[in-house]
Design a protein around this motif. Structure first.
Motif, PDB file in Angstrom:
ATOM      1  N   MET A   1       0.850  -1.177   0.000  1.00  0.00           N
ATOM      2  CA  MET A   1       0.000   0.000   0.000  1.00  0.00           C
ATOM      3  C   MET A   1       0.896   1.241   0.000  1.00  0.00           C
ATOM      4  N   GLN A   2       0.562   2.215  -0.826  1.00  0.00           N
ATOM      5  CA  GLN A   2       1.344   3.445  -0.898  1.00  0.00           C
ATOM      6  C   GLN A   2       1.151   4.262   0.377  1.00  0.00           C
ATOM      7  N   LYS A   3       2.208   5.032   0.713  1.00  0.00           N
ATOM      8  CA  LYS A   3       2.207   5.814   1.950  1.00  0.00           C
ATOM      9  C   LYS A   3       2.161   7.308   1.656  1.00  0.00           C
ATOM     10  N   ILE A   4       1.349   8.009   2.449  1.00  0.00           N
ATOM     11  CA  ILE A   4       1.233   9.461   2.341  1.00  0.00           C
ATOM     12  C   ILE A   4       1.475  10.065   3.714  1.00  0.00           C
ATOM     13  N   ALA A   5       2.243  11.143   3.743  1.00  0.00           N
ATOM     14  CA  ALA A   5       2.426  11.924   4.964  1.00  0.00           C
ATOM     15  C   ALA A   5       1.653  13.228   4.804  1.00  0.00           C
ATOM     16  N   VAL A   6       1.001  13.641   5.880  1.00  0.00           N
ATOM     17  CA  VAL A   6       0.236  14.887   5.872  1.00  0.00           C
ATOM     18  C   VAL A   6       0.814  15.798   6.947  1.00  0.00           C
ATOM     19  N   LEU A   7       1.178  17.017   6.561  1.00  0.00           N
ATOM     20  CA  LEU A   7       1.629  18.028   7.503  1.00  0.00           C
ATOM     21  C   LEU A   7       0.609  19.153   7.504  1.00  0.00           C
ATOM     22  N   ASP A   8      -0.122  19.262   8.602  1.00  0.00           N
ATOM     23  CA  ASP A   8      -1.157  20.295   8.730  1.00  0.00           C
ATOM     24  C   ASP A   8      -1.388  20.550  10.206  1.00  0.00           C
ATOM     25  N   ASP A   9      -1.477  21.820  10.591  1.00  0.00           N
ATOM     26  CA  ASP A   9      -1.691  22.151  12.001  1.00  0.00           C
ATOM     27  C   ASP A   9      -3.128  21.897  12.460  1.00  0.00           C
ATOM     28  N   ASP A  10      -4.020  21.616  11.545  1.00  0.00           N
ATOM     29  CA  ASP A  10      -5.419  21.338  11.880  1.00  0.00           C
ATOM     30  C   ASP A  10      -5.587  19.831  12.107  1.00  0.00           C
TER      31      ASP A  10
ATOM     32  N   ALA B   1      11.080   9.915   8.244  1.00  0.00           N
ATOM     33  CA  ALA B   1      11.718   9.337   7.053  1.00  0.00           C
ATOM     34  C   ALA B   1      10.912   9.738   5.819  1.00  0.00           C
ATOM     35  N   ILE B   2      11.039  10.979   5.418  1.00  0.00           N
ATOM     36  CA  ILE B   2      10.214  11.530   4.340  1.00  0.00           C
ATOM     37  C   ILE B   2      10.397  10.766   3.030  1.00  0.00           C
ATOM     38  N   GLU B   3      11.604  10.316   2.771  1.00  0.00           N
ATOM     39  CA  GLU B   3      11.849   9.602   1.519  1.00  0.00           C
ATOM     40  C   GLU B   3      11.105   8.269   1.440  1.00  0.00           C
ATOM     41  N   SER B   4      10.550   7.803   2.551  1.00  0.00           N
ATOM     42  CA  SER B   4       9.793   6.542   2.535  1.00  0.00           C
ATOM     43  C   SER B   4       8.342   6.732   2.094  1.00  0.00           C
ATOM     44  N   TYR B   5       7.908   7.975   1.917  1.00  0.00           N
ATOM     45  CA  TYR B   5       6.533   8.248   1.501  1.00  0.00           C
ATOM     46  C   TYR B   5       6.456   8.384  -0.010  1.00  0.00           C
ATOM     47  N   ASP B   6       5.327   7.966  -0.554  1.00  0.00           N
ATOM     48  CA  ASP B   6       5.084   8.135  -1.986  1.00  0.00           C
ATOM     49  C   ASP B   6       4.633   9.553  -2.296  1.00  0.00           C
ATOM     50  N   ALA B   7       3.967  10.187  -1.334  1.00  0.00           N
ATOM     51  CA  ALA B   7       3.494  11.566  -1.500  1.00  0.00           C
ATOM     52  C   ALA B   7       3.431  12.231  -0.138  1.00  0.00           C
TER      53      ALA B   7
ATOM     54  N   MET C   1       6.253  12.785  -4.212  1.00  0.00           N
ATOM     55  CA  MET C   1       5.348  13.734  -4.846  1.00  0.00           C
ATOM     56  C   MET C   1       4.903  14.737  -3.782  1.00  0.00           C
ATOM     57  N   ILE C   2       4.972  16.018  -4.109  1.00  0.00           N
ATOM     58  CA  ILE C   2       4.661  17.066  -3.139  1.00  0.00           C
ATOM     59  C   ILE C   2       3.359  17.751  -3.525  1.00  0.00           C
ATOM     60  N   ILE C   3       2.430  17.764  -2.577  1.00  0.00           N
ATOM     61  CA  ILE C   3       1.124  18.379  -2.786  1.00  0.00           C
ATOM     62  C   ILE C   3       0.973  19.502  -1.779  1.00  0.00           C
ATOM     63  N   LEU C   4       0.710  20.685  -2.274  1.00  0.00           N
ATOM     64  CA  LEU C   4       0.474  21.840  -1.417  1.00  0.00           C
ATOM     65  C   LEU C   4      -1.029  22.049  -1.323  1.00  0.00           C
ATOM     66  N   THR C   5      -1.527  22.184  -0.101  1.00  0.00           N
ATOM     67  CA  THR C   5      -2.959  22.390   0.088  1.00  0.00           C
ATOM     68  C   THR C   5      -3.189  23.575   1.008  1.00  0.00           C
TER      69      THR C   5
ATOM     70  N   MET D   1      -7.523  13.042  -7.321  1.00  0.00           N
ATOM     71  CA  MET D   1      -6.387  13.714  -7.939  1.00  0.00           C
ATOM     72  C   MET D   1      -5.066  13.107  -7.491  1.00  0.00           C
ATOM     73  N   ILE D   2      -4.963  12.757  -6.224  1.00  0.00           N
ATOM     74  CA  ILE D   2      -3.722  12.146  -5.728  1.00  0.00           C
ATOM     75  C   ILE D   2      -3.518  10.774  -6.377  1.00  0.00           C
ATOM     76  N   LYS D   3      -4.560   9.998  -6.442  1.00  0.00           N
ATOM     77  CA  LYS D   3      -4.448   8.677  -7.080  1.00  0.00           C
ATOM     78  C   LYS D   3      -4.032   8.808  -8.541  1.00  0.00           C
ATOM     79  N   ARG D   4      -4.605   9.778  -9.220  1.00  0.00           N
ATOM     80  CA  ARG D   4      -4.265  10.016 -10.631  1.00  0.00           C
ATOM     81  C   ARG D   4      -2.810  10.464 -10.770  1.00  0.00           C
ATOM     82  N   GLN D   5      -2.366  11.366  -9.897  1.00  0.00           N
ATOM     83  CA  GLN D   5      -0.979  11.850  -9.940  1.00  0.00           C
ATOM     84  C   GLN D   5       0.008  10.723  -9.667  1.00  0.00           C
ATOM     85  N   LEU D   6      -0.298   9.880  -8.682  1.00  0.00           N
ATOM     86  CA  LEU D   6       0.620   8.785  -8.334  1.00  0.00           C
ATOM     87  C   LEU D   6       0.656   7.700  -9.414  1.00  0.00           C
ATOM     88  N   ALA D   7      -0.407   7.587 -10.190  1.00  0.00           N
ATOM     89  CA  ALA D   7      -0.457   6.583 -11.246  1.00  0.00           C
ATOM     90  C   ALA D   7       0.414   6.978 -12.436  1.00  0.00           C
TER      91      ALA D   7
END
Length: 127
Positions: free
Chosen positions: A1-10, A40-46, A81-85, A120-126
Motif C-alpha cells: 500500500m502506498q504511503k502518504i504523509a500529511v503536515l497540517d496544524d489542523d 523518514a520523508i523519503e519513505s513516503y510516496d506523497a 510527490m509534493i502536494i500543497l494544500t 487527484m492524488i491517485k491520478r498523480q501517483l499513477a
C-alpha cells in the motif's frame, strides 16, 4: 500500500484525511513541522503540506508550507510527490495554481473536497 504523509496544524483535517484515505493509502499525519522533517520523508510516496503551519509551541514561529517544500527539495535527492494544500485559496482561484506550479507537483485547495483530492492524488501517483 502506498504511503502518504500529511503536515497540517489542523488536527481535524489530518484525522479526516486519515479516515477518508485509509482504504487506498497508509496515512501518517504530523501537526508539527519539525516532527515531519525528522521523519523518514523519503519513505513516503506523497506528502501533503498545508500552505501555513501554525506553531504548536509558543516559542515556535509560523512556518510556510513553501519553506518546508524548499527544504525537502534541497535535502532529498528524490523527494516524494509534493502536494500543497490550503484553505486560503479555493478551486476558483486559477491564478494561484499558476504562481505555485513550479513549487509543488500539485496544488489542491481544501474546498475541493476529500473525494476530489483523493481522486487527484491517485491520478498523480499513477503517472
Amino acid at each position: 500500500m502506498q504511503k502518504i504523509a500529511v503536515l497540517d496544524d489542523d488536527e481535524r483535517w489530518c484525522l479526516a484525511i486519515k479516515r477518508f484515505f485509509r482504504n487506498d493509502f497508509e496515512v501518517v499525519t504530523f501537526t508539527n513541522a519539525q516532527s515531519f522533517l525528522d521523519s523518514a520523508i523519503e519513505s513516503y510516496d506523497a506528502v501533503i503540506i498545508d500552505f501555513a503551519i501554525s506553531p504548536t509551541l509558543r516559542y515556535e514561529r509560523q512556518v510556510s508550507g513553501i519553506e518546508i517544500i524548499n527544504q525537502l527539495k534541497e535535502q532529498l535527492e528524490h523527494p516524494p510527490m509534493i502536494i500543497l494544500t490550503s484553505a486560503f485559496f479555493s478551486r476558483h482561484d486559477s491564478d494561484v495554481d499558476e504562481k505555485l506550479r513550479s513549487i509543488a507537483d500539485a496544488i489542491l485547495p481544501k474546498d475541493l473536497g476529500l473525494d476530489e483530492i483523493l481522486k487527484m492524488i491517485k491520478r498523480q501517483l499513477a503517472n
